[in-house]
Write an enzyme that holds these catalytic residues in place. Sequence first.
Site, PDB file in Angstrom:
ATOM      1  N   LYS A  10     -16.733  14.164  35.176  1.00 23.54           N
ATOM      2  CA  LYS A  10     -17.113  15.567  35.314  1.00 23.54           C
ATOM      3  C   LYS A  10     -17.376  15.964  36.775  1.00 23.54           C
ATOM      4  O   LYS A  10     -17.553  15.095  37.640  1.00 23.54           O
ATOM      5  CB  LYS A  10     -18.356  15.844  34.464  1.00 23.54           C
ATOM      6  CG  LYS A  10     -18.103  15.704  32.974  1.00 23.54           C
ATOM      7  CD  LYS A  10     -19.366  16.037  32.193  1.00 23.54           C
ATOM      8  CE  LYS A  10     -19.141  15.977  30.699  1.00 23.54           C
ATOM      9  NZ  LYS A  10     -20.378  16.368  29.968  1.00 23.54           N
ATOM     10  N   TYR A  50     -12.963  23.222  25.278  1.00 22.73           N
ATOM     11  CA  TYR A  50     -14.214  23.110  24.531  1.00 22.73           C
ATOM     12  C   TYR A  50     -14.336  24.144  23.416  1.00 22.73           C
ATOM     13  O   TYR A  50     -15.441  24.455  22.964  1.00 22.73           O
ATOM     14  CB  TYR A  50     -15.404  23.217  25.488  1.00 22.73           C
ATOM     15  CG  TYR A  50     -15.608  21.961  26.312  1.00 22.73           C
ATOM     16  CD1 TYR A  50     -16.130  20.809  25.736  1.00 22.73           C
ATOM     17  CD2 TYR A  50     -15.262  21.924  27.653  1.00 22.73           C
ATOM     18  CE1 TYR A  50     -16.301  19.648  26.484  1.00 22.73           C
ATOM     19  CE2 TYR A  50     -15.432  20.771  28.414  1.00 22.73           C
ATOM     20  CZ  TYR A  50     -15.949  19.646  27.820  1.00 22.73           C
ATOM     21  OH  TYR A  50     -16.125  18.497  28.556  1.00 22.73           O
ATOM     22  N   ASN A 113     -23.845  15.097  32.936  1.00 29.20           N
ATOM     23  CA  ASN A 113     -24.041  13.698  32.564  1.00 29.20           C
ATOM     24  C   ASN A 113     -22.864  12.804  32.975  1.00 29.20           C
ATOM     25  O   ASN A 113     -22.656  11.741  32.424  1.00 29.20           O
ATOM     26  CB  ASN A 113     -24.347  13.578  31.071  1.00 29.20           C
ATOM     27  CG  ASN A 113     -23.243  14.122  30.191  1.00 29.20           C
ATOM     28  OD1 ASN A 113     -22.144  14.413  30.650  1.00 29.20           O
ATOM     29  ND2 ASN A 113     -23.537  14.268  28.914  1.00 29.20           N
ATOM     30  N   HIS A 116     -17.242  12.543  30.017  1.00 32.32           N
ATOM     31  CA  HIS A 116     -16.949  12.984  28.646  1.00 32.32           C
ATOM     32  C   HIS A 116     -16.022  11.946  28.039  1.00 32.32           C
ATOM     33  O   HIS A 116     -15.181  11.371  28.731  1.00 32.32           O
ATOM     34  CB  HIS A 116     -16.248  14.348  28.661  1.00 32.32           C
ATOM     35  CG  HIS A 116     -15.577  14.690  27.358  1.00 32.32           C
ATOM     36  ND1 HIS A 116     -16.224  15.369  26.360  1.00 32.32           N
ATOM     37  CD2 HIS A 116     -14.327  14.415  26.892  1.00 32.32           C
ATOM     38  CE1 HIS A 116     -15.393  15.518  25.327  1.00 32.32           C
ATOM     39  NE2 HIS A 116     -14.241  14.944  25.632  1.00 32.32           N
ATOM     40  N   GLU A 127      -7.353  16.002  22.567  1.00 35.02           N
ATOM     41  CA  GLU A 127      -7.820  16.060  23.955  1.00 35.02           C
ATOM     42  C   GLU A 127      -6.801  15.460  24.925  1.00 35.02           C
ATOM     43  O   GLU A 127      -6.568  16.008  26.006  1.00 35.02           O
ATOM     44  CB  GLU A 127      -9.169  15.344  24.080  1.00 35.02           C
ATOM     45  CG  GLU A 127     -10.277  16.088  23.384  1.00 35.02           C
ATOM     46  CD  GLU A 127     -11.626  15.396  23.443  1.00 35.02           C
ATOM     47  OE1 GLU A 127     -12.609  16.012  23.025  1.00 35.02           O
ATOM     48  OE2 GLU A 127     -11.710  14.243  23.926  1.00 35.02           O
TER      49      GLU A 127
END
Length: 140
Positions: A10, A50, A113, A116, A127
Amino acid sequence: MKELTLSIIKPDAVKRNLCGVIIQKIEAGGLTLKGLKMLQLSREEARGFYAVHREKPFFDSLTDFMSSGPIIVAVLEGEGAIEKYRGIMGATNPAEAATGTIRKEFGLDIEQNSVHGSDSPENAEIEISFFFNKLEMVER
Protein backbone atom coordinates in the site's frame (compact mmCIF):
# COMPACT_ATOMS: atom_id res chain seq x y z
CA MET A 1 -2.36 -27.37 -3.61
CA LYS A 2 -0.56 -24.59 -5.46
CA GLU A 3 -2.69 -21.49 -5.78
CA LEU A 4 -2.37 -17.80 -6.61
CA THR A 5 -3.11 -14.75 -4.50
CA LEU A 6 -2.79 -11.02 -4.95
CA SER A 7 -0.58 -8.82 -2.82
CA ILE A 8 -0.68 -5.04 -2.71
CA ILE A 9 2.02 -3.06 -0.96
CA LYS A 10 0.00 0.00 0.00
CA PRO A 11 0.95 3.69 -0.40
CA ASP A 12 2.08 4.06 3.23
CA ALA A 13 4.68 1.29 2.84
CA VAL A 14 5.84 2.43 -0.61
CA LYS A 15 6.31 5.97 0.73
CA ARG A 16 8.46 4.62 3.57
CA ASN A 17 10.63 2.53 1.19
CA LEU A 18 9.53 -0.79 2.68
CA CYS A 19 8.91 -2.63 -0.61
CA GLY A 20 12.13 -4.64 -0.56
CA VAL A 21 11.80 -5.83 3.02
CA ILE A 22 8.12 -6.74 2.48
CA ILE A 23 8.94 -8.73 -0.67
CA GLN A 24 11.77 -10.42 1.24
CA LYS A 25 9.29 -11.50 3.96
CA ILE A 26 6.91 -12.83 1.30
CA GLU A 27 9.64 -14.90 -0.36
CA ALA A 28 11.06 -16.08 2.99
CA GLY A 29 7.53 -17.23 3.83
CA GLY A 30 7.61 -19.68 0.94
CA LEU A 31 5.74 -17.74 -1.76
CA THR A 32 7.02 -17.11 -5.28
CA LEU A 33 6.53 -13.93 -7.29
CA LYS A 34 4.69 -14.68 -10.51
CA GLY A 35 4.01 -11.05 -11.51
CA LEU A 36 5.07 -7.68 -10.10
CA LYS A 37 4.52 -4.03 -11.00
CA MET A 38 4.25 -0.52 -9.59
CA LEU A 39 1.35 1.75 -10.46
CA GLN A 40 -0.86 4.47 -9.06
CA LEU A 41 -4.61 3.99 -8.94
CA SER A 42 -6.96 6.84 -9.77
CA ARG A 43 -9.72 7.36 -7.21
CA GLU A 44 -12.16 5.77 -9.68
CA GLU A 45 -9.92 2.71 -10.13
CA ALA A 46 -9.59 2.34 -6.35
CA ARG A 47 -13.38 2.59 -6.02
CA GLY A 48 -13.70 -0.14 -8.66
CA PHE A 49 -11.22 -2.43 -6.96
CA TYR A 50 -12.85 -2.00 -3.53
CA ALA A 51 -16.45 -2.02 -4.87
CA VAL A 52 -17.27 -4.89 -2.51
CA HIS A 53 -16.93 -2.38 0.36
CA ARG A 54 -19.00 0.37 -1.31
CA GLU A 55 -21.68 0.45 1.43
CA LYS A 56 -19.22 0.42 4.33
CA PRO A 57 -18.43 3.61 6.28
CA PHE A 58 -14.69 3.38 5.53
CA PHE A 59 -15.12 3.14 1.72
CA ASP A 60 -14.32 6.79 0.91
CA SER A 61 -11.30 7.03 3.20
CA LEU A 62 -9.98 3.67 1.95
CA THR A 63 -10.28 4.58 -1.72
CA ASP A 64 -8.82 8.05 -1.11
CA PHE A 65 -5.87 6.43 0.69
CA MET A 66 -5.32 3.74 -1.93
CA SER A 67 -5.20 6.38 -4.68
CA SER A 68 -2.94 8.73 -2.69
CA GLY A 69 0.37 7.33 -3.96
CA PRO A 70 2.08 4.49 -5.80
CA ILE A 71 1.42 0.86 -4.92
CA ILE A 72 3.19 -2.40 -5.75
CA VAL A 73 0.92 -5.20 -6.94
CA ALA A 74 2.13 -8.78 -7.12
CA VAL A 75 0.78 -12.18 -7.98
CA LEU A 76 2.07 -14.73 -5.49
CA GLU A 77 2.13 -18.49 -5.99
CA GLY A 78 2.57 -21.32 -3.55
CA GLU A 79 1.01 -24.16 -1.64
CA GLY A 80 -1.99 -22.69 0.16
CA ALA A 81 -0.86 -19.22 -0.98
CA ILE A 82 -3.94 -17.35 0.23
CA GLU A 83 -3.80 -18.56 3.82
CA LYS A 84 -0.01 -18.53 3.84
CA TYR A 85 0.10 -14.88 2.76
CA ARG A 86 -2.63 -13.91 5.22
CA GLY A 87 -0.43 -15.38 7.95
CA ILE A 88 2.59 -13.43 6.72
CA MET A 89 0.52 -10.21 6.62
CA GLY A 90 -1.03 -10.55 10.09
CA ALA A 91 -4.33 -9.21 11.39
CA THR A 92 -5.88 -6.20 9.63
CA ASN A 93 -5.36 -4.06 12.72
CA PRO A 94 -1.60 -3.84 13.36
CA ALA A 95 -2.25 -3.56 17.11
CA GLU A 96 -3.79 -7.07 16.99
CA ALA A 97 -1.30 -8.62 14.55
CA ALA A 98 1.14 -11.28 15.66
CA THR A 99 4.79 -10.44 16.25
CA GLY A 100 6.90 -10.83 13.11
CA THR A 101 4.04 -10.20 10.68
CA ILE A 102 4.21 -7.41 8.09
CA ARG A 103 1.35 -5.46 9.63
CA LYS A 104 2.74 -5.71 13.16
CA GLU A 105 6.17 -4.53 12.07
CA PHE A 106 5.18 -1.86 9.55
CA GLY A 107 1.47 -1.04 9.83
CA LEU A 108 0.60 2.42 11.13
CA ASP A 109 -3.11 1.84 11.76
CA ILE A 110 -6.04 -0.25 10.55
CA GLU A 111 -6.12 1.55 7.17
CA GLN A 112 -2.43 2.27 6.66
CA ASN A 113 -1.49 -1.30 7.43
CA SER A 114 1.10 -1.63 4.63
CA VAL A 115 -0.37 -4.57 2.67
CA HIS A 116 -3.49 -6.13 1.19
CA GLY A 117 -4.03 -9.78 0.33
CA SER A 118 -6.85 -11.76 -1.23
CA ASP A 119 -9.15 -13.49 1.26
CA SER A 120 -10.50 -16.34 -0.89
CA PRO A 121 -9.79 -18.17 -4.16
CA GLU A 122 -12.73 -16.41 -5.79
CA ASN A 123 -11.54 -12.95 -4.73
CA ALA A 124 -7.94 -13.80 -5.67
CA GLU A 125 -9.07 -14.54 -9.23
CA ILE A 126 -11.07 -11.28 -9.44
CA GLU A 127 -8.32 -9.19 -7.87
CA ILE A 128 -5.51 -10.66 -9.97
CA SER A 129 -7.46 -10.07 -13.19
CA PHE A 130 -8.05 -6.44 -12.13
CA PHE A 131 -4.30 -5.78 -12.29
CA PHE A 132 -2.73 -8.49 -14.48
CA ASN A 133 -3.30 -10.20 -17.80
CA LYS A 134 -1.82 -13.61 -18.63
CA LEU A 135 1.19 -12.08 -20.43
CA GLU A 136 2.20 -10.25 -17.23
CA MET A 137 2.59 -13.45 -15.22
CA VAL A 138 5.44 -15.89 -15.67
CA GLU A 139 5.99 -19.55 -14.95
CA ARG A 140 8.95 -20.16 -12.67
